[in-house]
Design a protein around this motif. Structure first.
Motif: not given
Length: 76
Positions: A1-24
């Motif tokens: 995987m390219e570093p840019l793709s990996m960074g986008v994937l990790v950023a998306g995962l962190i944003a999703g986890l943050g949103t789920a934590s905020w809702a909880a």
């Protein structure tokens, strides 16, 4: 995987986890507020069990019927 793709994937995962934590957290705060309101209104007594109340009432009616029969001089 390219570093840019990996960074986008990790950023998306962190944003999703943050949103789920905020809702909880919002749900937890809402539940705590509901419990505070219930306690301030004095609604903390549990309701009486329905089935045992009916059985007890039927037992009392049977006893009264027997006592009335004894008072009237009727053998059961």
């Amino acid at each position: 995987m390219e570093p840019l793709s990996m960074g986008v994937l990790v950023a998306g995962l962190i944003a999703g986890l943050g949103t789920a934590s905020w809702a909880a957290l919002k749900g937890w705060q809402g539940w705590l507020e509901l419990k505070r309101l219930e306690l301030s209104q004095g609604c903390n007594a549990p309701p009486p069990p329905v089935s045992s109340g009916r059985i007890e009432l039927a037992d009392l009616r049977e006893r009264v019927r027997k006592l009335e029969a004894i008072a009237a001089g009727i053998d059961l």
